[in-house]
Design a protein around this motif. Structure first.
Motif, short mmCIF file in Angstrom:
data_model
loop_
_atom_site.label_atom_id
_atom_site.label_comp_id
_atom_site.label_asym_id
_atom_site.label_seq_id
_atom_site.Cartn_x
_atom_site.Cartn_y
_atom_site.Cartn_z
N SER A 128 2.08 -9.78 8.79
CA SER A 128 2.29 -8.65 9.69
C SER A 128 2.62 -7.44 8.81
O SER A 128 3.00 -7.58 7.65
N PHE A 129 2.45 -6.25 9.39
CA PHE A 129 2.62 -5.03 8.62
C PHE A 129 3.54 -4.06 9.32
O PHE A 129 3.60 -4.01 10.54
N HIS A 130 4.26 -3.30 8.51
CA HIS A 130 5.10 -2.22 8.99
C HIS A 130 4.76 -0.99 8.15
O HIS A 130 4.60 -1.10 6.93
N ARG A 131 4.64 0.14 8.81
CA ARG A 131 4.32 1.38 8.09
C ARG A 131 5.39 2.42 8.35
O ARG A 131 5.95 2.48 9.44
N HIS A 132 5.64 3.26 7.35
CA HIS A 132 6.50 4.41 7.55
C HIS A 132 6.03 5.54 6.63
O HIS A 132 5.30 5.31 5.66
N LYS A 174 0.85 -1.19 0.00
CA LYS A 174 0.00 0.00 0.00
C LYS A 174 0.88 1.24 0.00
O LYS A 174 1.81 1.35 0.80
N ILE A 175 0.56 2.15 -0.92
CA ILE A 175 1.27 3.43 -1.00
C ILE A 175 0.19 4.50 -1.10
O ILE A 175 -0.62 4.48 -2.03
N GLU A 176 0.19 5.42 -0.14
CA GLU A 176 -0.81 6.48 -0.13
C GLU A 176 -0.12 7.84 -0.15
O GLU A 176 0.83 8.06 0.60
N THR A 177 -0.63 8.73 -0.98
CA THR A 177 -0.11 10.08 -1.04
C THR A 177 -1.14 11.01 -0.42
O THR A 177 -2.31 10.98 -0.79
N LEU A 178 -0.70 11.82 0.54
CA LEU A 178 -1.60 12.74 1.22
C LEU A 178 -1.55 14.12 0.57
O LEU A 178 -0.64 14.43 -0.21
N GLU A 179 -2.51 14.95 0.91
CA GLU A 179 -2.65 16.27 0.32
C GLU A 179 -1.40 17.14 0.48
O GLU A 179 -1.04 17.90 -0.41
N ASN A 180 -0.70 16.99 1.62
CA ASN A 180 0.48 17.83 1.86
C ASN A 180 1.75 17.25 1.23
O ASN A 180 2.83 17.78 1.41
N GLY A 181 1.62 16.16 0.47
CA GLY A 181 2.76 15.59 -0.23
C GLY A 181 3.43 14.44 0.49
O GLY A 181 4.31 13.79 -0.08
N THR A 184 4.35 -2.05 4.32
CA THR A 184 5.04 -3.26 3.88
C THR A 184 4.43 -4.46 4.59
O THR A 184 4.31 -4.45 5.82
N ALA A 185 4.04 -5.45 3.83
CA ALA A 185 3.48 -6.68 4.39
C ALA A 185 4.56 -7.76 4.41
O ALA A 185 5.27 -7.95 3.43
N THR A 186 4.67 -8.44 5.54
CA THR A 186 5.53 -9.61 5.66
C THR A 186 4.61 -10.81 5.76
O THR A 186 3.78 -10.88 6.67
N ARG A 187 4.75 -11.73 4.84
CA ARG A 187 3.85 -12.89 4.78
C ARG A 187 4.64 -14.19 4.91
O ARG A 187 5.67 -14.36 4.28
N ILE A 188 4.10 -15.08 5.73
CA ILE A 188 4.64 -16.44 5.85
C ILE A 188 3.62 -17.36 5.20
O ILE A 188 2.44 -17.36 5.57
#
Length: 84
Positions: free
Chosen positions: A38-42, A11-18, A24-28
């Motif tokens: 499991s998921f990690h976001r930044h 998933k990649i999301e772009t917000l109004e302020n740029g 990132t999904a980690t799948r077993i």
């Protein structure tokens, strides 16, 4: 029966302020059947270093982060810091 671990930017999301939010999904999986996820976001702010990012994320950032977007984001941060 083989276990596999894969990591994918799903998933990649772009917000109004740029800013760009990246998940990132980690799948077993075992023989193609997902057993665990499991998921990690930044978050990336306009003008951030993209050297360690997924190529899809870099392509989106390059398209979105025009000089005007980076300047507007930096001006917004400066205005917020001036209020503190």
């Amino acid at each position: 029966m083989a276990l596999n671990k894969t990591e994918v930017v799903d998933k990649i999301e772009t917000l109004e302020n740029g800013t760009i939010q990246v998940r990132t999904a980690t799948r077993i999986d075992e023989d193609g059947v997902v057993l665990s996820s499991s998921f990690h976001r930044h978050v990336l702010t306009p003008g951030s270093d993209l050297s360690n990012e997924d190529p899809k994320v870099s392509a989106i950032a390059t398209a979105v982060w025009t000089p005007e977007v980076v300047t507007a984001y930096n001006d917004m941060i400066a205005a917020q810091e001036a209020l503190v």
